[in-house]
Design a protein around this motif. Structure first.
Motif, mmCIF file in Angstrom:
data_model
loop_
_atom_site.group_PDB
_atom_site.id
_atom_site.type_symbol
_atom_site.label_atom_id
_atom_site.label_comp_id
_atom_site.label_asym_id
_atom_site.label_seq_id
_atom_site.Cartn_x
_atom_site.Cartn_y
_atom_site.Cartn_z
ATOM 1 N N ALA A 45 0.884 -1.166 -0.009
ATOM 2 C CA ALA A 45 0.039 0.027 0.005
ATOM 3 C C ALA A 45 0.746 1.262 0.075
ATOM 4 O O ALA A 45 2.033 1.169 0.544
ATOM 5 C CB ALA A 45 -1.103 0.044 1.071
ATOM 6 N N PRO A 436 -4.393 -5.979 2.870
ATOM 7 C CA PRO A 436 -5.377 -5.234 2.398
ATOM 8 C C PRO A 436 -5.108 -4.018 1.705
ATOM 9 O O PRO A 436 -3.959 -3.441 1.706
ATOM 10 C CB PRO A 436 -6.199 -4.808 3.680
ATOM 11 C CG PRO A 436 -5.056 -4.810 4.718
ATOM 12 C CD PRO A 436 -4.115 -5.882 4.266
ATOM 13 N N SER A 438 -6.221 0.150 1.427
ATOM 14 C CA SER A 438 -7.076 1.225 2.249
ATOM 15 C C SER A 438 -7.185 2.311 1.828
ATOM 16 O O SER A 438 -6.039 2.846 1.091
ATOM 17 C CB SER A 438 -6.436 0.982 3.894
ATOM 18 O OG SER A 438 -6.413 -0.187 4.469
ATOM 19 N N HIS A 440 -8.543 6.555 2.621
ATOM 20 C CA HIS A 440 -9.148 7.489 3.517
ATOM 21 C C HIS A 440 -9.964 8.679 2.863
ATOM 22 O O HIS A 440 -9.620 9.345 1.802
ATOM 23 C CB HIS A 440 -8.261 8.185 4.494
ATOM 24 C CG HIS A 440 -8.734 9.374 5.607
ATOM 25 N ND1 HIS A 440 -9.448 8.928 6.523
ATOM 26 C CD2 HIS A 440 -8.866 10.609 5.307
ATOM 27 C CE1 HIS A 440 -9.956 10.056 7.273
ATOM 28 N NE2 HIS A 440 -9.459 11.166 6.329
ATOM 29 N N ASP A 449 -12.646 5.446 6.732
ATOM 30 C CA ASP A 449 -11.567 4.442 6.538
ATOM 31 C C ASP A 449 -12.013 3.386 5.853
ATOM 32 O O ASP A 449 -12.715 2.505 6.852
ATOM 33 C CB ASP A 449 -10.674 4.467 7.985
ATOM 34 C CG ASP A 449 -10.179 5.968 8.354
ATOM 35 O OD1 ASP A 449 -9.447 6.200 7.170
ATOM 36 O OD2 ASP A 449 -9.873 5.995 9.503
ATOM 37 N N SER A 451 -11.158 -0.298 4.249
ATOM 38 C CA SER A 451 -9.960 -1.458 4.088
ATOM 39 C C SER A 451 -10.789 -2.626 3.410
ATOM 40 O O SER A 451 -11.809 -3.199 3.899
ATOM 41 C CB SER A 451 -9.604 -1.868 5.438
ATOM 42 O OG SER A 451 -8.381 -2.752 5.097
ATOM 43 N N THR A 453 -9.883 -6.723 2.314
ATOM 44 C CA THR A 453 -8.987 -7.772 2.428
ATOM 45 C C THR A 453 -9.687 -8.911 1.755
ATOM 46 O O THR A 453 -10.829 -9.180 2.042
ATOM 47 C CB THR A 453 -9.014 -7.765 3.958
ATOM 48 O OG1 THR A 453 -8.628 -6.594 4.530
ATOM 49 C CG2 THR A 453 -7.809 -8.751 4.143
ATOM 50 N N GLY A 455 -6.589 -7.319 -0.980
ATOM 51 C CA GLY A 455 -6.413 -6.306 -1.331
ATOM 52 C C GLY A 455 -6.395 -6.526 -3.088
ATOM 53 O O GLY A 455 -6.098 -5.679 -3.976
#
Length: 543
Positions: A45, A436, A438, A440, A449, A451, A453, A455
């Protein structure tokens, strides 16, 4: 392992076998050629996300990896191609937070990074993002330095020869040989190769870590970088083992067996100190297995050359050597096979990875060579050993030729193992794939937020934490996750979220059919009369 085919080998057979082994080396090179110099750690990420377009300059960047890393070189390439070194950063678990020292101008920037993972192997890459609007991307990236890669491979091969053939040979001379003179020169040369290759390998590690050319080999920063990697422990322990093995050759008789035993112990410890297999979890299992695997290889491979030379020069005295080796080798091979199988299972995990990854294809090549070696050894052990021990000179000559073949196969196996330096094990790829993604999302009305999983495309689970725009609690009545990918003709996928009671909203059993950039929207029902919708792009990996 201590025997030869029950047929006489002439020059044609030898040339055929040599050509086959050369072809195996070429095949190994082709197997690793398409890949870059990946390492155990993998990037999972980034913030900003790769390809993101930001309204304003960020105050910091972050890179999250599949395991803890140490940064080597961090650079920001501006739209005009100039470079800005990034020297202020913080490590928080698996995330590297990097301070941005200046306000960035409009256009496309490249965040270039190079880090080193726990197993001592460097890995690098880059992330593109834009301020205001995209522009032509500046040139940033790293071409594979094949000269450096070849030097790394060759040095690793010589280091293996020193540790496994040299130290193993010294142990065989101290414990198994009746006359220590046969093979002593070969063992000493192998040890000297190892003593040279060990520090050279360390320096090459520093060059690889910095992405620097061979011309910078002697610069202090290269060696400082090398000394900060876990590979330094492999080199230090290996040098001690090589020194003890030399002492067993030239030292007083009372210390020979003790020095040789300590040296063999050091081989296992050196190989267990760094590398893909040693860094794998659970390390309470993998490090001891690597130790046993390395020591067993050294015992077996190291005895081959001294035994073959003894059969050629002093066949009568070699019978004692052969008998001792024959009695000891079966439990050693059992340890070697058992530890290798468990380590392979941990690294590969799924049978499909043997075909679909460079690491797996190299493992298949190694297994093919081992199958040839084990078949040869089994035939020899139960067909030729007894006549050779009884003094049959013709069988002893065939046994000597067989040992030469075994040595060639062993060297080919060392070459394959050295090639693993440039390939990530499937286990590491699976860890990265399971991470994952993620994002924002921040608006004046609400923030979230999100996420997902794992990803990557396929069946996933989404977790959402929602708040007000000023970071206050938001007690929503309902939340709906909406995913769409207009560029692929995929209409919005809507899934209502549930609230399990831990403060988050979840969507389970969600299927994302394609990788790439998706648009994610959260429909937040604040009250019976108010619906807040917030959205942002999210990048879904292929695997």
């Amino acid at each position: 392992m201590n025997a030869s085919f029950p047929v006489r080998l002439n020059g044609v057979h030898i040339r055929f076998l040599t050509s086959g082994l050369l072809a195996a080396f070429v095949l190994m090179a082709l197997l690793i050629l398409p890949g870059r110099a990946f390492a155990h750690a993998a990037l999972v990420a980034t913030d900003p996300a790769d390809g993101a377009v930001l309204a304003q300059s960020p105050s910091q960047f972050s890179l999250t990896f599949s395991e803890p890393v140490s940064p080597l070189v961090l650079t920001l390439v501006r739209p005009d191609g100039t470079q800005l070194p990034l020297n202020s950063y913080r490590l928080d678990g698996q995330t590297l937070a990097i301070d941005n020292p200046e306000a960035l101008k409009s256009g496309t920037h490249v965040l270039s990074w190079r880090v080193i993972s726990e197993d001592g192997h460097p890995v690098g890459g880059s992330v593109l993002f834009s301020i205001g609007a995209p522009s032509a991307a500046p040139v940033a990236g790293e071409a594979v330095d094949w000269t450096l890669r070849t030097a790394i491979w060759a040095a690793k091969l010589l280091l293996y020869a020193g540790l496994l053939l040299g130290v193993g040979g010294a142990f065989a001379l101290a414990w198994l040989a009746k006359d220590r003179r046969c093979g002593q020169r070969f063992v000493a040369v192998a040890l000297l190769f190892g003593l040279v290759a060990a520090p050279v390998s360390l320096g090459l590690q520093g060059l690889d870590g910095l992405g620097a050319p061979l011309a910078r080999f002697a610069t202090p920063v290269v060696w400082k970088t090398a000394l900060e990697t876990s590979f330094v422990w492999t080199v230090l322990i290996g040098l001690i083992a090589l020194g003890l093995a030399l002492l067993s050759l030239a030292g007083p008789p009372g210390l020979r067996k003790l020095s040789a035993s300590a040296a063999l112990f050091g081989v296992g410890a050196a190989l267990a100190a760094s590398g893909h297999a040693s860094a794998a979890e659970p390390q309470w299992l993998t490090r001891p297995l690597v130790f046993l695997h390395g020591a067993a290889i050294a015992f077996w491979a190291g005895a081959l050359a001294p035994l073959g030379l003894a059969l050629r020069k002093q066949p009568a005295e070699a019978r004692t050597f052969l008998a001792r080796f024959s009695r000891a080798i079966l439990p050693v091979v059992a340890v070697l096979a058992a530890s290798g199988i468990v380590l392979a299972i941990i690294q590969v995990q799924a049978p499909a990875a043997l075909v679909h990854t460079a690491y797996g294809r190299l493992l298949l090549l190694k297994l093919a060579l081992l199958l040839f070696l084990f078949t040869l050894a089994a035939v020899n052990r139960w067909t030729l050993t007894a006549p050779a021990e009884a003094g049959d000179t013709e069988v002893q000559r065939r046994l000597m030729r067989s040992i030469g073949i075994e040595m060639l196969i062993v060297l080919a196996i060392f070459g394959v193992a050295a090639g693993w330096r440039f390939t990530p094990p499937p286990r590491a790829l699976a860890i990265a794939a399971a991470q994952p993604v993620s994002i924002h999302i921040h608006t004046l009305q609400a923030m979230a937020d999100l996420s997902i999983t794992p990803g990557h495309a396929g069946e996933v689970a989404a977790s959402v934490m929602i708040m007000t725009g000023d970071f206050g609690p938001l007690d929503a009545k309902a939340v709906t996750l909406v995913l769409s990918k207009p560029d692929s003709g995929i209409e919005p996928i809507k899934r209502p979220a549930t609230k399990p009671g831990d403060g988050t909203w979840r969507v389970d059993n969600l299927v994302i059919p394609l990788p790439g950039r998706w648009n994610v929207r959260l429909d937040i029902l604040v009250s019976d009369f108010e619906m807040v919708k917030i959205e942002a792009p999210i990048d879904i990996r292929a695997e």
